[in-house]
Write an enzyme that holds these catalytic residues in place. Structure first.
Site, PDB file in Angstrom:
ATOM      1  N   ASN A  10       1.111  -1.076   0.153  1.00 48.95           N
ATOM      2  CA  ASN A  10      -0.123  -0.048  -0.008  1.00 48.95           C
ATOM      3  C   ASN A  10       0.916   1.228   0.308  1.00 48.95           C
ATOM      4  O   ASN A  10       0.186   2.898  -0.236  1.00 48.95           O
ATOM      5  CB  ASN A  10      -0.990   0.201   1.128  1.00 48.95           C
ATOM      6  CG  ASN A  10      -2.248  -0.771   1.326  1.00 48.95           C
ATOM      7  OD1 ASN A  10      -2.912  -1.687  -0.115  1.00 48.95           O
ATOM      8  ND2 ASN A  10      -2.117  -1.577   2.555  1.00 48.95           N
ATOM      9  N   ALA A  76       2.689  -3.024   6.521  1.00 48.72           N
ATOM     10  CA  ALA A  76       1.488  -3.498   7.390  1.00 48.72           C
ATOM     11  C   ALA A  76       2.522  -5.503   8.324  1.00 48.72           C
ATOM     12  O   ALA A  76       1.919  -5.864   9.341  1.00 48.72           O
ATOM     13  CB  ALA A  76       0.234  -3.782   6.533  1.00 48.72           C
ATOM     14  N   HIS A  79       4.222  -5.900  10.879  1.00 52.04           N
ATOM     15  CA  HIS A  79       3.777  -5.858  12.468  1.00 52.04           C
ATOM     16  C   HIS A  79       3.222  -7.469  12.396  1.00 52.04           C
ATOM     17  O   HIS A  79       2.139  -8.034  13.537  1.00 52.04           O
ATOM     18  CB  HIS A  79       1.878  -5.165  12.864  1.00 52.04           C
ATOM     19  CG  HIS A  79       2.024  -3.871  12.478  1.00 52.04           C
ATOM     20  ND1 HIS A  79       3.137  -2.784  13.110  1.00 52.04           N
ATOM     21  CD2 HIS A  79       1.892  -2.652  10.930  1.00 52.04           C
ATOM     22  CE1 HIS A  79       3.330  -1.695  12.828  1.00 52.04           C
ATOM     23  NE2 HIS A  79       2.090  -1.888  11.587  1.00 52.04           N
ATOM     24  N   HIS A  99       9.296   3.970   9.163  1.00 55.53           N
ATOM     25  CA  HIS A  99       7.572   4.152   8.906  1.00 55.53           C
ATOM     26  C   HIS A  99       7.271   5.542   8.728  1.00 55.53           C
ATOM     27  O   HIS A  99       8.514   6.448   9.329  1.00 55.53           O
ATOM     28  CB  HIS A  99       7.075   3.868  10.335  1.00 55.53           C
ATOM     29  CG  HIS A  99       7.668   2.033  10.576  1.00 55.53           C
ATOM     30  ND1 HIS A  99       6.647   1.653   9.249  1.00 55.53           N
ATOM     31  CD2 HIS A  99       8.119   1.887  11.149  1.00 55.53           C
ATOM     32  CE1 HIS A  99       7.412   0.533  10.023  1.00 55.53           C
ATOM     33  NE2 HIS A  99       8.153   0.391  10.724  1.00 55.53           N
ATOM     34  N   LEU A 100       6.569   5.948   8.176  1.00 51.56           N
ATOM     35  CA  LEU A 100       6.007   7.590   7.982  1.00 51.56           C
ATOM     36  C   LEU A 100       5.346   8.273   8.678  1.00 51.56           C
ATOM     37  O   LEU A 100       5.700   9.637   9.009  1.00 51.56           O
ATOM     38  CB  LEU A 100       4.696   6.841   6.374  1.00 51.56           C
ATOM     39  CG  LEU A 100       6.461   7.090   4.923  1.00 51.56           C
ATOM     40  CD1 LEU A 100       4.343   6.650   4.019  1.00 51.56           C
ATOM     41  CD2 LEU A 100       6.911   8.338   4.441  1.00 51.56           C
ATOM     42  N   SER A 101       4.060   7.338   9.168  1.00 51.30           N
ATOM     43  CA  SER A 101       3.377   8.067  10.440  1.00 51.30           C
ATOM     44  C   SER A 101       4.579   7.185  11.972  1.00 51.30           C
ATOM     45  O   SER A 101       5.161   6.035  11.058  1.00 51.30           O
ATOM     46  CB  SER A 101       2.307   7.271  10.562  1.00 51.30           C
ATOM     47  OG  SER A 101       2.208   5.541  10.550  1.00 51.30           O
ATOM     48  N   ARG A 110      -0.525  -1.710  16.254  1.00 50.34           N
ATOM     49  CA  ARG A 110       0.882  -1.535  15.674  1.00 50.34           C
ATOM     50  C   ARG A 110       2.294  -1.232  16.261  1.00 50.34           C
ATOM     51  O   ARG A 110       3.090  -0.527  16.133  1.00 50.34           O
ATOM     52  CB  ARG A 110       0.308  -0.197  14.433  1.00 50.34           C
ATOM     53  CG  ARG A 110      -0.794  -0.498  12.881  1.00 50.34           C
ATOM     54  CD  ARG A 110      -0.984   0.836  12.977  1.00 50.34           C
ATOM     55  NE  ARG A 110      -1.999   1.519  12.149  1.00 50.34           N
ATOM     56  CZ  ARG A 110      -2.615   0.880  10.566  1.00 50.34           C
ATOM     57  NH1 ARG A 110      -1.913   0.377  10.166  1.00 50.34           N
ATOM     58  NH2 ARG A 110      -3.925   0.781  10.307  1.00 50.34           N
TER      59      ARG A 110
HETATM   60  C1  DQA Z   1       3.550   2.432   8.225  1.00 53.21           C
HETATM   61  C2  DQA Z   1       2.733   1.687   8.697  1.00 53.21           C
HETATM   62  C3  DQA Z   1       1.970   0.529   8.769  1.00 53.21           C
HETATM   63  O1  DQA Z   1       1.208   0.466  10.722  1.00 53.21           O
HETATM   64  C4  DQA Z   1       1.055   0.083   8.134  1.00 53.21           C
HETATM   65  O2  DQA Z   1       0.556  -0.181   7.931  1.00 53.21           O
HETATM   66  C5  DQA Z   1       1.346   1.562   7.031  1.00 53.21           C
HETATM   67  C6  DQA Z   1       2.830   2.189   6.866  1.00 53.21           C
HETATM   68  C7  DQA Z   1       4.495   4.086   8.056  1.00 53.21           C
HETATM   69  O3  DQA Z   1       4.838   4.114   6.697  1.00 53.21           O
HETATM   70  O4  DQA Z   1       3.741   4.532   8.667  1.00 53.21           O
HETATM   71  O5  DQA Z   1       1.057   0.578   6.121  1.00 53.21           O
HETATM   72  O6  DQA Z   1       4.280   1.417   7.708  1.00 53.21           O
END
Ligand code: DQA
Length: 147
Positions: A10, A76, A79, A99-101, A110
């Site tokens: 994604n 994802a 996790h 991780h971006l977030s 998460r």
């Molecule tokens: C992510 C954080 C994950 O929890 C999520 O499933 C993602 C993106 C991030 O880059 O913040 O798809 O890895």
């Protein structure tokens, strides 16, 4: 020095995907950002994205003997994936988890990262800049390890 940037499921939907969390910039914007950051940092890059866990395991195995360091956003699979953890351990290539977030401030599911124990560092919540920080960290880490 060649670094491999791996983005998981994604991440190709950036821009469209939950812009309140991931921002409005697209995956192509991320690729442009990574290429510019690599040029500035003086490292070569291989770029890879897949929505499939097995394809991510395959590219980590492919990297053995060819790649000096890995910047990894397993998305994802962070996790859930013991297979990606095992692949990182198998090749022993220094890897930084990005991780971006910041998953630790989001839903509880998460908070667990299976890949973390095979990574030399984790960078979260810094958006695109986190990838650049990971590249610079790996550049120093690999240079020092070679001394
Ligand atoms: C992510 C954080 C994950 O929890 C999520 O499933 C993602 C993106 C991030 O880059 O913040 O798809 O890895």
């Amino acid at each position: 020095m060649i670094l491999l940037v791996i983005n998981g499921p994604n991440i190709n939907m950036l821009g469209l995907r939950e812009p309140g969390i991931y921002g409005k910039r697209t995956y192509n914007d991320l690729l442009d950002f990574l290429r510019a950051a690599a040029k500035e940092s003086g490292v070569e890059l291989e770029l890879f994205q897949s929505n499939s866990e097995g394809a991510i395991v395959d590219i980590i195995q492919w990297a053995y003997g060819k790649i000096d360091g890995i910047v990894l956003n397993p998305a994802a699979y962070t996790h859930t994936s013991i297979a990606i953890l095992d692949a990182l351990k198998a090749v022993s290539i220094p890897a930084v988890e990005v991780h971006l977030s910041d998953p630790n401030t989001r839903e509880e599911f998460r908070h667990k990262s299976f890949v973390r124990e095979a990574c030399v560092k984790t960078i979260a919540g810094k958006g695109f800049d986190g990838y650049k920080e990971a590249m610079l960290f790996l550049k120093d880490y690999i240079t020092e390890a070679a001394l």
